[in-house]
Design an enzyme around this catalytic site. Structure first.
Site, short mmCIF file in Angstrom:
data_model
loop_
_atom_site.label_atom_id
_atom_site.label_comp_id
_atom_site.label_asym_id
_atom_site.label_seq_id
_atom_site.Cartn_x
_atom_site.Cartn_y
_atom_site.Cartn_z
N SER A 140 28.87 40.33 49.44
CA SER A 140 29.80 39.76 50.40
C SER A 140 31.18 40.30 50.09
O SER A 140 31.45 40.75 48.97
CB SER A 140 29.80 38.23 50.29
OG SER A 140 30.89 37.66 50.99
N TYR A 153 30.62 30.28 45.03
CA TYR A 153 30.09 31.39 45.83
C TYR A 153 30.75 32.71 45.43
O TYR A 153 30.07 33.71 45.17
CB TYR A 153 30.32 31.11 47.31
CG TYR A 153 29.77 32.17 48.24
CD1 TYR A 153 28.40 32.40 48.34
CD2 TYR A 153 30.62 32.94 49.03
CE1 TYR A 153 27.90 33.37 49.19
CE2 TYR A 153 30.13 33.91 49.89
CZ TYR A 153 28.76 34.12 49.97
OH TYR A 153 28.27 35.08 50.82
#
Length: 281
Positions: A140, A153
């Protein structure tokens, strides 16, 4: 029997589901894995509508379960080879560090990091013996650019980036490519059902900032990209002869990464906080 074989984790929705379809369309025999087989109905329906069902089979896999990983290992013996592994299973945990239970970090890393490692270790012997293969890890932009309120995250994706870099260098002599996909914001469930936030209470010193962050994410939803773009990129990479290591993808992603690397940190953090504070309370 001559079809190349691909395994995709987290295939019940989002990037995983779409990647299975794109790989099947590209001629792969795809093993679509997911924790709950009942959630595979949408995938099977779409596969049938697109005449791809012959190229897709579903396999139960919980990347955080040793027993489930062992079952995958047994299953791989029946296949004999693996040409592409797409490590896609994951979720996004959020909240502020002071308020987050330590266990939430452990759960995040169990799926997004240790789950990836466990599945990859199961596949590596096959690819090494073959002298070929591609391991595509779904990272990501959060693996390069951190954001307040998403430390579990972001930390997991930063860890995935470092681990993948080491693995890339380890496997290069054996003809195995390791690749990172670094998507920006796309219309997938990771920012809805896939996001697990530890909320701040009204009396919390973080409550107002949490609200601003939620508003910031929601304000950008209309500009989120079509996730099929990422799935198509995975399928494209799967047939490349010498793919690059990193593939940043999505609106503004390359520019954001470039800016973070170029401007001084104080200017960078000032801009991040300015963007967050633009939203209404």
């Amino acid at each position: 029997m001559n079809q190349p074989i691909a395994i995709v984790t987290g295939s019940s929705s989002g990037f995983g589901l779409l990647t299975v379809l794109e790989l099947a369309r590209s001629g792969f025999q795809v093993i679509a894995t997911m924790r709950n087989l009942e959630k595979g109905s949408d995938l099977l329906k779409q596969a049938k509508n697109q005449n791809l069902e012959a190229n897709i089979s579903i396999h139960e896999l919980d990347v955080t379960s040793e027993t489930s990983i062992e079952k995958l290992s047994t299953f791989l013996k029946t296949l004999g080879r693996v040409d592409v592994l797409v490590n896609n299973a994951g979720y996004a945990a959020g909240g502020f560090v002071e308020e987050l239970p330590l266990e939430e970090y452990r759960r995040q890393f169990e799926t997004n990091v240790f789950g990836v490692i466990a599945v990859t270790k199961t596949v590596l012997p096959y690819m090494r013996r073959q002298g070929s293969g591609k391991i595509i890890n779904m990272s990501s932009i959060s693996g390069i650019v951190a954001f307040p309120g998403l430390s579990p995250y972001c930390a997991s994706k930063h860890a995935l980036e470092g681990w993948s870099e080491s693995l890339r260098l380890e496997m290069k002599p054996f003809g195995v490519d390791v690749i990172l996909i670094e998507p920006g914001s796309y219309k997938t469930s990771i920012w809805s059902t896939g996001r697990q936030v530890t909320p701040s209470q009204e009396e919390s010193p973080y409550f107002i900032l949490m609200k601003k962050l939620e508003d910031y994410i929601l304000a950008g939803e209309e500009g989120f990209g079509d996730p099929r773009e990422v799935a198509q990129k995975v399928a494209e990479i799967s047939t490349m002869k010498e793919p690059n290591f990193r593939f940043p993808i999505g609106k503004g992603v390359k520019l954001t990464i470039r800016l973070k690397n170029l401007i001084p940190w104080k200017k960078w953090e000032s801009q991040v906080m300015k963007n967050v504070n633009k939203t209404k309370n």
